[in-house]
Motif scaffolding. Structure first.
Motif, mmCIF file in Angstrom:
data_model
loop_
_atom_site.group_PDB
_atom_site.id
_atom_site.type_symbol
_atom_site.label_atom_id
_atom_site.label_comp_id
_atom_site.label_asym_id
_atom_site.label_seq_id
_atom_site.Cartn_x
_atom_site.Cartn_y
_atom_site.Cartn_z
ATOM 1 N N ASP B 122 6.030 -1.084 2.730
ATOM 2 C CA ASP B 122 5.901 -2.420 2.120
ATOM 3 C C ASP B 122 4.600 -3.083 2.555
ATOM 4 O OD1 ASP B 122 8.294 -2.153 0.902
ATOM 5 O OD2 ASP B 122 9.426 -3.439 2.284
ATOM 6 N N ALA B 123 4.322 -2.997 3.868
ATOM 7 C CA ALA B 123 3.130 -3.668 4.389
ATOM 8 C C ALA B 123 1.863 -3.036 3.815
ATOM 9 C CB ALA B 123 3.108 -3.598 5.913
ATOM 10 N N MET B 124 1.855 -1.704 3.712
ATOM 11 C CA MET B 124 0.670 -1.038 3.153
ATOM 12 C C MET B 124 0.451 -1.462 1.704
ATOM 13 S SD MET B 124 -0.867 0.969 5.270
ATOM 14 C CE MET B 124 -1.821 2.070 4.238
ATOM 15 N N MET B 125 1.576 -1.633 0.973
ATOM 16 C CA MET B 125 1.454 -1.970 -0.440
ATOM 17 C C MET B 125 1.087 -3.435 -0.663
ATOM 18 S SD MET B 125 4.248 0.484 -2.239
ATOM 19 C CE MET B 125 3.735 0.225 -3.917
ATOM 20 N N ALA B 126 1.075 -4.225 0.405
ATOM 21 C CA ALA B 126 0.687 -5.632 0.264
ATOM 22 C C ALA B 126 -0.829 -5.783 0.135
ATOM 23 C CB ALA B 126 1.186 -6.442 1.454
ATOM 24 N N PHE B 127 -1.571 -4.734 0.516
ATOM 25 C CA PHE B 127 -3.027 -4.817 0.413
ATOM 26 C C PHE B 127 -3.467 -4.409 -0.991
ATOM 27 C CE2 PHE B 127 -2.260 -3.850 4.921
ATOM 28 C CZ PHE B 127 -2.942 -4.889 5.511
#
Lengths: 313, 285
Positions: B122-127
């Motif tokens: 999820d965090a990676m896809m926030a960028f």
């Protein structure tokens, strides 16, 4: 419901914490000493050592990490090497064009994509439907900077309909500045409309096949009312989701579009920072944008509660 | 949009080519790959040979697609640049698929690892993809391998998320339980039973990532933060041509068309594969 909202907020905080961690790790991936890389080959060992101390790179990695997270939580994202100013202040000075560029292009893409998506679903299989799908796929295949350069050349330089580039001088008032964003917003709006059109069409298709739509029709309800009142209302949820998701697409598009039209926004700032190896700016922009993305997506999820009363968590 | 099929188990190719556009897209894409692969044999000129007299020559005559600001043959450069752009696209699709399979299957198979790995995805896809790629290339340095690494890091979470979701479903199916009861090891179950059954969505997604990676590479090169500027890619050609857009718009027209046609073809192929490999997924998107 309160429990659900709380759970989501906790989940969001965890993701933001991970975003900070990733941003921390990225700069440490640099082959060699980040301080030496930032200062370039002409720096003296003393300068490099001074920068290492200033950035805290001489501390153990765990201390560096905890200081970084602690500072970030307090809103301190470090200082730009080039501007010699806190990252947050540098970013704040560049937010206006990027925010309005993203907002205008989102509005343009909604105005283009929603009615066409609804009509294409309603007239499924017609030439208009096929045309809309093809156009959406084309819009998603053409690089936005290429569309930007072409429209800039023909509509701005040749025909003079729009300012070709820049963001007005230092004396330009708000409306002057916004004038410079019209053509870039159209470019970005066209690219962004592809995804929204496909989603609107798909969710309308799902809903138009539902029993209650057949019932509404069989009761003799007018077509316009069936589509706009019953179907659109229920298709709103997936459409809101995709609008939230296009935020990332808009920011990516803005980075490139700002470069084409020479707009002094966050995109241009970050590209400049790469060329100057100003790592704190790159790191700060990543954190701010990713955090905004996470917050916007939570907001769109919570918006469901308002749009659709049946959604219970 | 889904094909009408005569038998209950339609043949894969019959389904894939039931839309003529998919067949056309495949032919066009294979032609582009072949032209670029054969560049050393078919390119009309040396792509780096400069000629002051030929500066900005419009298309036609000796220069089929014109000559650039250094008098270099645009058609030849386009063919050589395509090799780099296509290699990057393919490299990113391959690396992110492999990494995504490992991460996604681990998260889907081992319950304890699921929550932390999913949050990380999820965090990676926030960028935003370009922004993360810019940051990674800035740190790693601009070379073809580093661009592939950077874009693979950007796209791996997309594959990982799909693999995890599919693994979660398949690990509960009776035949997996039967294999476990028969004493198959976790490794055997993962590779023979799970992986084989989740390949379809991975292939579809990898095709789209091939397309997105080519667009992203062009964007990075355009911004001047991609591969070394001396290596021609379709993105760097547009970046170089933009200064002469008023006198010689063809300099950005042709590389732009090359990117757009390749990406469009790949997206159509991806759509076709989705319909053919898993008709249940064939939503009208």
């Amino acid at each position: 419901m309160t429990r659900y909202i709380l759970k989501r907020i906790v989940g969001m905080i965890v993701v933001i914490f991970l975003v900070l961690t990733i941003a921390f790790v990225i700069v440490r991936l640099a082959p060699g000493d980040p301080a030496a890389l930032m200062l370039g080959p002409d720096a003296t060992p003393e300068d490099t050592a001074a920068l290492r101390t200033r950035l805290g790179l001489d501390q153990p990695i765990l201390v560096q990490y905890l200081t970084f997270v602690g500072n970030a939580v307090r809103g301190d994202l470090g200082s730009s090497i080039f501007f010699n100013q806190p990252v947050v202040e540098v970013l704040a000075g560049r937010v206006e064009p990027t925010a309005f560029l993203s907002l205008f292009s989102l509005l343009i893409s909604l105005v283009i994509a929603t009615p066409i998506g609804i009509y294409a679903a309603y007239r499924r299989g017609s030439w208009l439907d096929q045309g809309a799908i093809t156009a959406a796929m084309l819009a998603a295949s053409i690089p936005s900077f290429w569309t930007g350069l072409m429209l800039q050349r023909y509509l701005a330089t040749d025909l003079g309909w729009f300012p070709a580039s820049g963001y007005g001088g230092p004396d330009a008032d708000f409306f002057d500045r916004m004038g410079y964003l019209i053509l870039p917003s159209i470019v970005l709006g066209i690219v962004n409309s592809a995804l929204i059109l496909r989603f609107t069409r798909a969710s309308m298709l799902d809903i138009l096949g539902e029993d209650y739509i057949r019932t509404a029709r069989s009761k003799g309800m007018g077509e316009a009312r069936v589509v706009l009142r019953h179907a659109l209302k229920n298709a709103a949820i997936p459409i809101i989701t995709v609008v939230g998701l296009t935020f990332a697409l808009l920011v990516s598009g803005a980075v490139v579009t700002e470069r084409v039209f020479n707009i002094p926004g966050m995109g241009n700032l970050v590209v400049g920072a790469v060329l100057r190896r100003d790592y704190p700016i790159i790191q700060g922009t990543l954190i701010v944008v990713a955090t905004l993305y996470v917050v916007i997506n939570l907001a769109t999820d919570l918006l469901y509660l308002v749009v659709d009363k049946r959604v219970k968590y | 949009m889904v094909a009408s099929v005569s038998s209950d188990e339609p043949k894969f190719l019959e389904l894939l080519f039931s839309r003529r556009a998919i067949l056309v897209a495949l032919i066009v894409f294979v032609a582009i790959v072949a032209l670029c692969a054969l560049a050393p044999l078919i390119a009309p000129a040396d792509p780096d040979k400069m000629s002051v007299r030929a500066r900005l020559t419009p298309p036609g005559g000796d220069f089929l697609l014109g000559a650039d600001a250094f008098g270099r043959d645009v058609a030849s450069r386009l063919l050589y640049a395509g090799r780099v752009s296509l290699t990057i696209g393919l490299g990113v699709a391959a690396v992110s698929s492999l990494a995504g399979i490992v991460i996604g299957m681990t998260a889907g198979f081992f319950r304890r690892l699921d929550a932390p790995m999913s949050r990380l995805i999820d965090a990676m896809m926030a960028f935003p993809d370009i922004l993360l790629a810019i940051a990674l290339v800035a740190i790693l340095g601009g070379s073809m391998v580093n661009v592939i690494i950077a874009l693979s890091i950007v796209y791996t979470p997309r594959i990982a998320r799909i693999v995890r979701a599919s693994t979660l479903v398949i690990r509960e199916l009776p035949y997996v339980e039967a294999a476990r009861a028969l004493g198959s090891s976790t490794w055997t179950i993962m590779t023979t039973h799970v992986l084989r059954n989740i390949l379809s969505p991975i292939i579809v997604q990898a095709t789209f990532i091939f397309a997105y990676a080519m667009l992203a590479e062009a964007g990075l090169s355009f911004l001047g933060v991609g591969v070394d500027p001396s290596t021609p890619t379709w993105g760097t050609m547009i970046n170089e041509g933009r200064q002469y857009i008023d006198q010689a718009a063809f300099l950005i027209l042709f590389p732009g068309l090359a990117i757009s046609v390749s990406v469009l073809a790949l997206q159509l192929i991806g759509d076709g594969l989705r319909d053919a490999l898993d008709p249940r997924l064939a939503k009208d998107l």
